[in-house]
Design an enzyme around this catalytic site. Sequence first.
Site, mmCIF file in Angstrom:
data_model
loop_
_atom_site.group_PDB
_atom_site.id
_atom_site.type_symbol
_atom_site.label_atom_id
_atom_site.label_comp_id
_atom_site.label_asym_id
_atom_site.label_seq_id
_atom_site.Cartn_x
_atom_site.Cartn_y
_atom_site.Cartn_z
ATOM 1 N N ARG A 181 0.863 -1.176 0.000
ATOM 2 C CA ARG A 181 0.000 0.000 0.000
ATOM 3 C C ARG A 181 0.904 1.233 0.000
ATOM 4 O O ARG A 181 2.122 1.134 0.106
ATOM 5 C CB ARG A 181 -1.018 0.006 1.141
ATOM 6 C CG ARG A 181 -0.687 -0.692 2.424
ATOM 7 C CD ARG A 181 0.416 -0.055 3.228
ATOM 8 N NE ARG A 181 0.230 1.382 3.371
ATOM 9 C CZ ARG A 181 1.177 2.236 3.622
ATOM 10 N NH1 ARG A 181 2.453 1.811 3.740
ATOM 11 N NH2 ARG A 181 0.965 3.521 3.747
ATOM 12 N N GLY A 182 0.277 2.411 -0.123
ATOM 13 C CA GLY A 182 1.049 3.634 -0.299
ATOM 14 C C GLY A 182 1.117 3.916 -1.794
ATOM 15 O O GLY A 182 1.497 3.036 -2.579
ATOM 16 N N ARG A 237 -7.329 -0.542 -6.667
ATOM 17 C CA ARG A 237 -7.727 0.449 -5.660
ATOM 18 C C ARG A 237 -8.040 1.753 -6.391
ATOM 19 O O ARG A 237 -7.344 2.096 -7.348
ATOM 20 C CB ARG A 237 -6.625 0.670 -4.607
ATOM 21 C CG ARG A 237 -6.518 -0.494 -3.615
ATOM 22 C CD ARG A 237 -5.572 -0.163 -2.473
ATOM 23 N NE ARG A 237 -6.190 0.680 -1.469
ATOM 24 C CZ ARG A 237 -5.509 1.251 -0.465
ATOM 25 N NH1 ARG A 237 -4.207 1.095 -0.368
ATOM 26 N NH2 ARG A 237 -6.127 2.002 0.431
ATOM 27 N N ASP A 262 -2.335 10.794 -2.026
ATOM 28 C CA ASP A 262 -2.732 9.734 -2.962
ATOM 29 C C ASP A 262 -3.161 10.305 -4.300
ATOM 30 O O ASP A 262 -3.093 9.621 -5.329
ATOM 31 C CB ASP A 262 -3.857 8.890 -2.369
ATOM 32 C CG ASP A 262 -3.287 7.976 -1.306
ATOM 33 O OD1 ASP A 262 -3.093 8.443 -0.177
ATOM 34 O OD2 ASP A 262 -2.981 6.811 -1.640
ATOM 35 N N ASN A 320 -5.642 12.239 0.829
ATOM 36 C CA ASN A 320 -4.661 11.446 1.568
ATOM 37 C C ASN A 320 -5.404 10.657 2.652
ATOM 38 O O ASN A 320 -6.633 10.757 2.767
ATOM 39 C CB ASN A 320 -3.574 12.351 2.170
ATOM 40 C CG ASN A 320 -2.426 11.545 2.735
ATOM 41 O OD1 ASN A 320 -1.875 10.667 2.056
ATOM 42 N ND2 ASN A 320 -2.048 11.787 3.976
ATOM 43 N N LYS A 321 -4.668 9.908 3.394
ATOM 44 C CA LYS A 321 -5.256 9.018 4.405
ATOM 45 C C LYS A 321 -6.286 9.738 5.263
ATOM 46 O O LYS A 321 -6.087 10.896 5.644
ATOM 47 C CB LYS A 321 -4.121 8.466 5.281
ATOM 48 C CG LYS A 321 -4.517 7.485 6.350
ATOM 49 C CD LYS A 321 -5.396 6.356 5.865
ATOM 50 C CE LYS A 321 -4.845 5.576 4.694
ATOM 51 N NZ LYS A 321 -5.875 4.744 4.005
HETATM 52 O O1 MRU Z 1 -4.420 3.122 2.374
HETATM 53 P P1 MRU Z 1 -2.951 3.362 2.210
HETATM 54 O O2 MRU Z 1 -2.132 2.823 3.320
HETATM 55 O O3 MRU Z 1 -2.470 2.924 0.849
HETATM 56 O O4 MRU Z 1 -2.823 4.939 2.250
HETATM 57 C C1 MRU Z 1 -1.553 5.528 2.134
HETATM 58 C C2 MRU Z 1 -1.568 7.002 2.257
HETATM 59 O O5 MRU Z 1 -2.583 7.629 2.424
HETATM 60 C C3 MRU Z 1 -0.255 7.694 2.056
HETATM 61 O O6 MRU Z 1 -0.197 8.854 2.795
HETATM 62 C C4 MRU Z 1 -0.063 8.039 0.562
HETATM 63 O O7 MRU Z 1 -0.331 6.924 -0.246
HETATM 64 C C5 MRU Z 1 1.305 8.519 0.289
HETATM 65 S S1 MRU Z 1 2.507 7.260 0.556
HETATM 66 C C6 MRU Z 1 4.027 7.888 0.179
#
Ligand code: MRU
Length: 345
Positions: free
Chosen positions: A46-47, A89, A237, A247-248
């Site tokens: 993820r990320g 995703r 994201d 973002n998250k």
């Molecule tokens: O759901 P995730 O863990 O994929 O979400 C990740 C994030 O929101 C990160 O902040 C984003 O992808 C940047 S990672 C360098």
Amino acid sequence: MEIRSLRFDGKVLHILDQRKLPFEFIDVPCKSAEDVWEAINKMKIRGAPAIGVAAAYGMYLGIKDTPENDKEAFFNKLKKVKDYLDLARPTAVNLKWATARIFNLAKKFENLPIPEIKNAILSEAIAMEKEDAERNFRIGEYGSTLFKDGDTIMTICNTGALATVAYGTAFSVIRRSFEKYKDIKAIALETRPYLQGARLTALELREAHIPFHLITDNMAGFIMSKGLVNGIVVGADRIAANGDTANKIGTYTLAVLAMYHKIPFYVAAPVSTIDIEINSGKEIPIEERDPDEVTHCGGKRIAPEGIEVYNPAFDVTPNRLIDAIITDKGILKKPFEKSIKDILK
Ligand code: MRU
């Protein structure tokens, strides 16, 4: 200990199963586009940047065994693999960015024999892996100029090596600031419901020997009100053409709190996270995840049965709450409509 989210051995893409961290380090061998789709969809990897690079390899794995005598069938298959991976995703634009880059490269070489197109696809995926590490290093370099010795930097989710190929994005800013100024501390939010902060960022900060405190998400405002935070850096994201940033989940709350407490709020991301095709954050699709992530913690049910749950995995921070966007090509200032357009020229 070197933490690597993925590694390609020439045939198989090895993904570190992030669902088991920080307790178990399990290798997930991906031999097909289906394996990569599953790894992304189920959050083994993820990320945003890590998902992008994994998908680039997924494109190769999806076509490497296709027959080499029918060009039309080959490109139909490549397009099918792309459309399939794109659905793994919805929010991180790096996924579609990466598959489109592979697809467009293949199209550019469409007059070559199929084995050569396959090789070109693999070389591009390898190049994208390398580029990601270089970009993130530059993000750290640029971002560190916004901080000074003695600062405490708050962050949410995991944006480190695990979320990328190496260094990370927001994490890279913290890491580089620590290397340069020495007296730098971090505050990591645990990031309910998936706990990327507690499980992954805490692990990476510990391994990098950066002094930090782990807090639960609802402690952020109080910690800011105590004057314990000098700046906030988060990942992204997807960034719309006007700078609105997905973002998250919890990022928006942090940005509102930061404005109230007059603490600088920065987004750090490679330019591949900018989606120039959408004008504002309203157009960013937000992933809704399984209600079990909210009703359960650490695999144990914590809420009564038979209830309704909201579980958006991301939120959108409007551009006016963001002081600067730190990219691999420099620091973008307001108005973001203009600085984003200029950097993508
Ligand atoms: O759901 P995730 O863990 O994929 O979400 C990740 C994030 O929101 C990160 O902040 C984003 O992808 C940047 S990672 C360098």
